[in-house]
Design an enzyme around this catalytic site. Structure first.
Site, short mmCIF file in Angstrom:
data_model
loop_
_atom_site.label_atom_id
_atom_site.label_comp_id
_atom_site.label_asym_id
_atom_site.label_seq_id
_atom_site.Cartn_x
_atom_site.Cartn_y
_atom_site.Cartn_z
N ARG A 23 4.28 92.32 2.44
CA ARG A 23 3.68 93.16 1.42
C ARG A 23 3.88 94.89 1.83
O ARG A 23 4.32 95.62 1.37
CB ARG A 23 2.93 92.78 0.76
CG ARG A 23 2.97 92.58 -0.72
CD ARG A 23 1.77 91.42 -0.56
NE ARG A 23 0.87 92.80 -2.27
CZ ARG A 23 1.26 92.74 -3.02
NH1 ARG A 23 1.33 91.59 -3.71
NH2 ARG A 23 0.32 93.65 -4.03
N CYS A 46 -4.94 70.22 -3.51
CA CYS A 46 -5.79 70.39 -4.24
C CYS A 46 -5.81 69.19 -5.62
O CYS A 46 -6.44 68.60 -6.64
CB CYS A 46 -6.60 71.88 -4.93
SG CYS A 46 -6.75 72.60 -3.35
#
Ligand code: FAD
Length: 456
Positions: A23, A46
């Site tokens: 970025r 997860c």
């Protein structure tokens, strides 16, 4: 000439670092090469228990960004199925092996992000060639267990070894798939991330769901029949089963780093400073499950292998590599999970941690309800607070309850992060309406009880 960043490990920490660096610096300024030994990038481990249970339909939902997206949209050179086998700090090179048979390569770097995650604890008895024995760390592990459960010889009985949060979540997933599940735990209670009195509430709830819990019972071996696991061996005899899932915890995956001369701390994880730099080694960064960080309450170094930290730490490393300034402020041990409808949250220190960190403290348990008692759906909620004596500073909190319990821990986490006392907390302006809380929120009731217990 563009500088070169090499990232080892293409999941939460590694890809957060790579994305943040990109970025801030385009490909003419910074070339980014990622080595990932597995089949996936940026996936949510997860979510695996919810894919096993069938709640999440497929592994695609668990992948945030695939390698092709990183290549085309982020101009990264992502090398899948490439395992880094050595780091040469003097020549500033990594050695990587193509796991699909393409041989060995050396690649130069200016900056290096080490983000290899954790490795599951696997005792020698688990090194078995019997079918039906699974670890639970990667999406590949999840896929292997799903395939086994879906196979023609559908297993009926499962043993989950280890009662940490991963073991508990997998036990829930298997019971939801209709298997008869036994959870075997060497310690005194499952869910030892909370104190024994709160863990007992979790164990009771699990029994209520039909999960058999055997505690104080180390597994010492596996039995097999026709190449498939048939039982786990314990001092109290074999427990017959058709499938075994290991949930014995993880340790930092730091062997490669140690071999290269990166410093490890007392937890066995890599030492980093607040900007995620490895001290004394310019241009070497580390993030995620493989590093240790500061516990803001105990002041001790800890290794807390959670996705929430891995993403933040990777982001911090990437911002700094990109020329910005960011720091990771440490952790306070906040975590949440659930077993079917029962929610569990914790933050700060448990009693034994507070004791070993040298605190004098009181602890209180307050029983309350999630909503006004008369409002439909009100369920019991138990809040435990640990407060320093005599100051009243909050040191730790745990919540177990049937609805709207887990995320209430965030209120307590913010209080703890900001060094509030239980006295301050009794006046917190928390939201109230009958569908959401009793007029005295369970957090406020517990704070009042802690003030009383301090008896100043
Ligand atoms: C079943 C399960 C449930 C979880 N639930 C939660 C939860 O609810 N909340 C939470 O906060 N956390 C949870 N976690 C933990 C969370 O997934 C991890 O903390 C997080 O993935 C860590 O990110 P990481 O980038 O540090 O490591 P990883 O995600 O492990 O990524 C490391 C990557 O490095 C690669 N790698 C390793 N060595 C090499 C090498 N030598 N060369 C190339 N590549 C290499 C690995 O293949 C891997 O893809 C859960 C984990 C599991 C397994």
């Amino acid at each position: 000439m563009a500088q070169r960043l090499i990232v080892i490990g293409g999941d939460a920490a590694g890809m957060s670092a790579a994305s943040q660096a990109r970025r801030r610096r385009d490909s003419d300024d910074l070339e980014i090469v990622v080595f990932e030994r597995g089949h996936f990038t940026s996936y949510s481990a997860c979510g695996i228990p919810y894919w096993i249970s069938g709640l999440v339909p497929g592994p695609e939902q668990l992948i945030a960004r695939d390698p092709e997206t990183f290549r085309t949209k982020y101009a990264m050179d992502v090398r899948m199925r490439h395992e880094v086998t050595a780091i040469d700090l003097e020549r500033r090179e990594v050695v990587a092996r193509d796991l699909e048979g393409g041989g060995e390569i050396r690649e130069r770097f200016d900056d290096l992000v080490y983000a290899t995650g954790a490795v599951p604890v696997k005792p020698p008895w688990a090194d078995s060639d019997a079918g039906g024995v699974f670890g639970m760390q990667t999406l590949d592990d999840g896929a292997a267990l799903r395939d086994w459960l879906d196979a023609e010889t559908q297993p009926r009985r499962a043993v989950v070894v280890g009662g940490g949060y991963i073991g508990v979540e997998i036990a829930e997933a298997l019971i939801q798939r209709g298997l008869s599940v036994t959870l075997v735990e060497a310690g005194d209670q499952p869910m030892s991330t909370v104190d024994a009195d709160m863990g007992e509430l979790v164990a009771d709830a699990m029994r209520g769901l039909g999960i058999t819990i055997r505690t104080g019972l180390p597994v010492t071996g596996l039995e097999q029949r026709d190449g498939r696991v048939s039982a786990v061996v314990t001092a109290e005899g074999p427990i017959p089963t058709d499938v075994v899932v290991l949930g014995l915890g993880v340790r930092p995956n730091a062997a490669l780093a140690e071999a290269a001369g990166l410093p490890l701390g007392p937890t066995g994880a890599i030492r980093v400073d607040r900007r995620m730099r490895v001290p004394g080694l310019a241009g070497i960064w580390a993030a995620g499950d493989c590093v240790e960080t500061l516990h803001r309450v105990s002041g001790l170094p800890v290794n807390v292998p959670l996705g929430t930290h891995a993403n933040k730490q990777g982001r911090v490393a990437g911002i700094n590599i990109g020329g910005g300034y960011a720091t990771f402020a440490g952790v306070i041990g906040t975590a949440v999970t659930k077993v079917c409808e029962l929610e569990v949250g914790r933050t700060g220190l448990r009693e034994r941690e507070a004791t070993s960190a040298g605190f004098d403290f009181v602890s209180v348990i307050a029983e309350s309800t999630s909503r006004a008692g008369y409002y439909p759906g009100a369920r019991t909620m138990t809040v435990k607070l640990i407060a320093e004596r005599p100051s009243g500073r909050l040191l730790g909190a745990q919540i177990v309850g049937w609805s709207e319990a887990a995320k209430r821990i965030d209120t307590l986490a913010v209080a703890l992060w900001n060094g509030m006392t239980v006295d301050d907390m009794t006046s917190l302006d928390l939201g109230y309406a009958p569908p959401y809380a009793p007029v005295w929120d369970p957090v406020l009731i517990a704070a009042r009880k802690a003030v009383d217990a301090l008896d100043r």
